[in-house]
Design a protein around this motif. Structure first.
Motif, PDB file in Angstrom:
ATOM      1  N   GLN A   1      27.654  48.466  39.683  1.00 23.86           N
ATOM      2  CA  GLN A   1      27.243  48.079  41.032  1.00 23.86           C
ATOM      3  C   GLN A   1      27.608  46.628  41.325  1.00 23.86           C
ATOM      4  OE1 GLN A   1      23.468  49.403  42.557  1.00 23.86           O
ATOM      5  NE2 GLN A   1      23.266  50.959  40.976  1.00 23.86           N
ATOM      6  N   ALA A   2      27.463  45.778  40.303  1.00 22.78           N
ATOM      7  CA  ALA A   2      27.869  44.379  40.481  1.00 22.78           C
ATOM      8  C   ALA A   2      29.374  44.286  40.689  1.00 22.78           C
ATOM      9  CB  ALA A   2      27.447  43.567  39.270  1.00 22.78           C
ATOM     10  N   GLN A   3      30.128  45.134  39.978  1.00 24.89           N
ATOM     11  CA  GLN A   3      31.584  45.128  40.115  1.00 24.89           C
ATOM     12  C   GLN A   3      31.998  45.499  41.531  1.00 24.89           C
ATOM     13  OE1 GLN A   3      33.792  44.416  37.274  1.00 24.89           O
ATOM     14  NE2 GLN A   3      35.101  44.040  39.055  1.00 24.89           N
ATOM     15  N   GLU A   4      31.338  46.480  42.116  1.00 25.62           N
ATOM     16  CA  GLU A   4      31.645  46.868  43.498  1.00 25.62           C
ATOM     17  C   GLU A   4      31.432  45.689  44.450  1.00 25.62           C
ATOM     18  OE1 GLU A   4      29.453  50.265  44.715  1.00 25.62           O
ATOM     19  OE2 GLU A   4      30.307  51.594  43.190  1.00 25.62           O
ATOM     20  N   GLN A   5      30.336  44.975  44.220  1.00 24.24           N
ATOM     21  CA  GLN A   5      30.048  43.829  45.081  1.00 24.24           C
ATOM     22  C   GLN A   5      31.096  42.732  44.895  1.00 24.24           C
ATOM     23  OE1 GLN A   5      26.336  40.707  45.607  1.00 24.24           O
ATOM     24  NE2 GLN A   5      25.874  42.800  44.989  1.00 24.24           N
ATOM     25  N   LEU A   6      31.476  42.478  43.646  1.00 22.22           N
ATOM     26  CA  LEU A   6      32.473  41.444  43.389  1.00 22.22           C
ATOM     27  C   LEU A   6      33.837  41.866  43.924  1.00 22.22           C
ATOM     28  CD1 LEU A   6      32.793  38.665  41.905  1.00 22.22           C
ATOM     29  CD2 LEU A   6      33.944  39.997  40.133  1.00 22.22           C
ATOM     30  N   ASP A   7      34.187  43.134  43.785  1.00 25.63           N
ATOM     31  CA  ASP A   7      35.480  43.612  44.292  1.00 25.63           C
ATOM     32  C   ASP A   7      35.586  43.382  45.799  1.00 25.63           C
ATOM     33  OD1 ASP A   7      36.015  44.387  41.734  1.00 25.63           O
ATOM     34  OD2 ASP A   7      35.840  46.544  42.094  1.00 25.63           O
ATOM     35  N   ALA A   8      34.484  43.592  46.513  1.00 21.48           N
ATOM     36  CA  ALA A   8      34.494  43.346  47.959  1.00 21.48           C
ATOM     37  C   ALA A   8      34.721  41.865  48.238  1.00 21.48           C
ATOM     38  CB  ALA A   8      33.182  43.810  48.574  1.00 21.48           C
ATOM     39  N   HIS A   9      34.138  41.015  47.411  1.00 18.96           N
ATOM     40  CA  HIS A   9      34.336  39.570  47.575  1.00 18.96           C
ATOM     41  C   HIS A   9      35.794  39.200  47.271  1.00 18.96           C
ATOM     42  CE1 HIS A   9      33.402  35.304  47.570  1.00 18.96           C
ATOM     43  NE2 HIS A   9      33.976  35.197  46.381  1.00 18.96           N
ATOM     44  N   VAL A  10      36.339  39.795  46.219  1.00 17.02           N
ATOM     45  CA  VAL A  10      37.726  39.515  45.841  1.00 17.02           C
ATOM     46  C   VAL A  10      38.675  39.949  46.953  1.00 17.02           C
ATOM     47  CG1 VAL A  10      39.568  40.276  44.298  1.00 17.02           C
ATOM     48  CG2 VAL A  10      37.377  39.520  43.353  1.00 17.02           C
ATOM     49  N   GLU A  11      38.375  41.069  47.594  1.00 21.01           N
ATOM     50  CA  GLU A  11      39.225  41.532  48.689  1.00 21.01           C
ATOM     51  C   GLU A  11      39.280  40.507  49.817  1.00 21.01           C
ATOM     52  OE1 GLU A  11      39.622  45.240  51.879  1.00 21.01           O
ATOM     53  OE2 GLU A  11      38.044  45.259  50.340  1.00 21.01           O
ATOM     54  N   SER A  12      38.120  39.924  50.137  1.00 16.64           N
ATOM     55  CA  SER A  12      38.100  38.899  51.188  1.00 16.64           C
ATOM     56  C   SER A  12      38.810  37.625  50.730  1.00 16.64           C
ATOM     57  CB  SER A  12      36.661  38.592  51.598  1.00 16.64           C
ATOM     58  OG  SER A  12      35.946  37.966  50.557  1.00 16.64           O
TER      59      SER A  12
ATOM     60  N   VAL B   1      46.920  41.069  43.914  1.00 14.58           N
ATOM     61  CA  VAL B   1      46.039  41.230  42.743  1.00 14.58           C
ATOM     62  C   VAL B   1      46.637  42.283  41.827  1.00 14.58           C
ATOM     63  CG1 VAL B   1      43.736  41.868  41.949  1.00 14.58           C
ATOM     64  CG2 VAL B   1      44.007  40.601  44.094  1.00 14.58           C
ATOM     65  N   GLU B   2      46.919  41.892  40.595  1.00 17.41           N
ATOM     66  CA  GLU B   2      47.445  42.841  39.622  1.00 17.41           C
ATOM     67  C   GLU B   2      46.337  43.416  38.740  1.00 17.41           C
ATOM     68  OE1 GLU B   2      50.681  41.205  37.429  1.00 17.41           O
ATOM     69  OE2 GLU B   2      51.980  41.026  39.205  1.00 17.41           O
ATOM     70  N   ARG B   3      45.291  42.642  38.534  1.00 18.53           N
ATOM     71  CA  ARG B   3      44.135  43.161  37.788  1.00 18.53           C
ATOM     72  C   ARG B   3      42.886  42.427  38.266  1.00 18.53           C
ATOM     73  NH1 ARG B   3      45.047  42.984  31.729  1.00 18.53           N
ATOM     74  NH2 ARG B   3      44.274  40.834  31.833  1.00 18.53           N
ATOM     75  N   LEU B   4      41.858  43.187  38.550  1.00 18.55           N
ATOM     76  CA  LEU B   4      40.615  42.588  39.036  1.00 18.55           C
ATOM     77  C   LEU B   4      39.834  41.962  37.891  1.00 18.55           C
ATOM     78  CD1 LEU B   4      39.462  45.483  41.381  1.00 18.55           C
ATOM     79  CD2 LEU B   4      40.104  43.182  42.134  1.00 18.55           C
ATOM     80  N   PRO B   5      39.173  40.852  38.136  1.00 16.40           N
ATOM     81  CA  PRO B   5      38.267  40.300  37.119  1.00 16.40           C
ATOM     82  C   PRO B   5      37.143  41.300  36.843  1.00 16.40           C
ATOM     83  CG  PRO B   5      38.713  38.686  38.844  1.00 16.40           C
ATOM     84  CD  PRO B   5      39.239  39.999  39.336  1.00 16.40           C
ATOM     85  N   GLU B   6      36.748  41.414  35.581  1.00 17.96           N
ATOM     86  CA  GLU B   6      35.712  42.371  35.184  1.00 17.96           C
ATOM     87  C   GLU B   6      34.381  41.667  34.980  1.00 17.96           C
ATOM     88  OE1 GLU B   6      34.919  45.661  31.642  1.00 17.96           O
ATOM     89  OE2 GLU B   6      36.961  44.972  32.099  1.00 17.96           O
ATOM     90  N   VAL B   7      33.337  42.219  35.586  1.00 20.55           N
ATOM     91  CA  VAL B   7      32.026  41.570  35.603  1.00 20.55           C
ATOM     92  C   VAL B   7      31.243  41.828  34.324  1.00 20.55           C
ATOM     93  CG1 VAL B   7      29.767  41.522  36.740  1.00 20.55           C
ATOM     94  CG2 VAL B   7      31.844  41.651  38.111  1.00 20.55           C
TER      95      VAL B   7
END
Length: 312
Positions: free
Chosen positions: A206-217, A249-255
């Motif tokens: 769930q934290a990853q989903e939130q961070l992914d949305a932040h990374v997208e912005s 983005v080639e790889r998302l940071p992992e929480v």
């Protein structure tokens, strides 16, 4: 003979009307204080919030009203085998009632006052409500501002009004944290319970989903390097003036969440940034930069039934 027959019919009709009037009087007679006391205890045992709500003379503040309703509807269990001990004498339109019931395996007193409202008896004030204070924290870390009581989200460290019943107490947000306690409460004495919480197996996702949305912005095309995104683009080394940066983005940071619930690290990301602008000689140019160790870090905050990541 005909006249006698008519008189007999009329007389019979009068008896029927009288009988009907008597029945109507019985049905319309207001419930006594004893009746309402029994109805209230029956509603407690059946978990019938609507019935209890209709018996109340006064409303609570909006938040408290929502909590007492949602908690009772979602209670883990209800009072059993209620017994009225005394129904006091009416004084100034009020009657005190003492009863007992089994709540979570223990015999508990249930005390309440009925007050006259017109021709009806209603639950008076807030004395019929139990009081529960919950303390909740992640071990060696964050004190939680809220918990779930039944279906209600309620604040910690403050007395919450509840109907007598058995309640599951769990940390909030419920999808992120796990742990809890079960407690039976009544209004014979205030109750306190402590809840030890830890992250659930789904918390990181769930934290990853939130961070992914932040990374997208963070990685939308921009005229400047976005703040609080863990991005460093050294365009000044190659351009005199920046017009636009495009990201890939080639790889998302992992929480990873800290066990104490105070902070997070998101590491292992790969991002490519292409800066467009003017070279020092005034000609257009573009330069590409790659980071194989893209990371974001920050704090964790709990608010009601939500977990919020705050990126530094």
């Amino acid at each position: 003979m005909k006249r006698a027959a008519v008189v007999g019919i009329v007389a019979g009709a009068a008896v029927a009307v009288a009988a009907t009037g008597a029945v109507a009087w019985i049905l319309l007679r207001p419930a006594s204080a004893d009746d309402v006391a029994r109805d209230y205890l029956a509603a407690l045992t059946e978990g019938d919030w609507e019935a209890i709500d209709g018996m109340r003379a006064d409303r609570l503040a909006d938040d408290a009203e929502q909590i007492v309703a949602d908690a009772f509807v979602g209670a883990a269990g209800y009072a059993q085998e209620p017994l009225i001990l005394t129904v006091g004498e009416e004084r100034d339109g009020r009657v005190d009632v003492e009863a007992t019931a089994e709540i979570d395996g223990s015999s508990r007193d249930i005390l309440f006052t009925l007050t006259r409202v017109g021709s009806d008896w209603k639950l008076a004030g807030e004395d019929y409500l139990a009081s529960l204070t919950v303390r909740a924290a992640i071990e060696d870390g964050t004190t939680l501002p809220a918990v779930r009581i039944g279906d209600a989200v309620a604040p910690t460290e403050t007395a919450v009004a509840l109907l007598p019943a058995v309640y599951d107490i769990g940390p909030a947000p419920s999808g992120v944290l796990e742990g809890g306690a079960v407690i039976g409460v009544s209004n014979d004495e205030p109750a306190t319970v402590e809840v030890a919480a830890s992250f659930s197996p789904d918390a990181a996702a769930q934290a990853q989903e939130q961070l992914d949305a932040h990374v997208e912005s963070c990685t939308r095309a921009s005229a400047e390097v976005p703040a609080h995104c863990g991005l460093i683009v050294p365009w000044q080394a190659d351009l005199a003036e920046l017009e636009r940066i495009a990201f890939r983005v080639e790889r998302l940071p992992e929480v990873t969440l800290s066990p104490t619930g105070t902070s997070f690290d998101a590491t292992g990301g790969i991002v490519v940034a292409t800066a467009h602008g003017l070279r020092r000689d005034g000609t257009p140019g573009s330069f590409t930069y790659r980071a194989d160790d893209w990371a974001l870090r920050g704090s964790i905050r709990f608010s009601g039934d939500e977990m919020v990541l705050a990126v530094r």
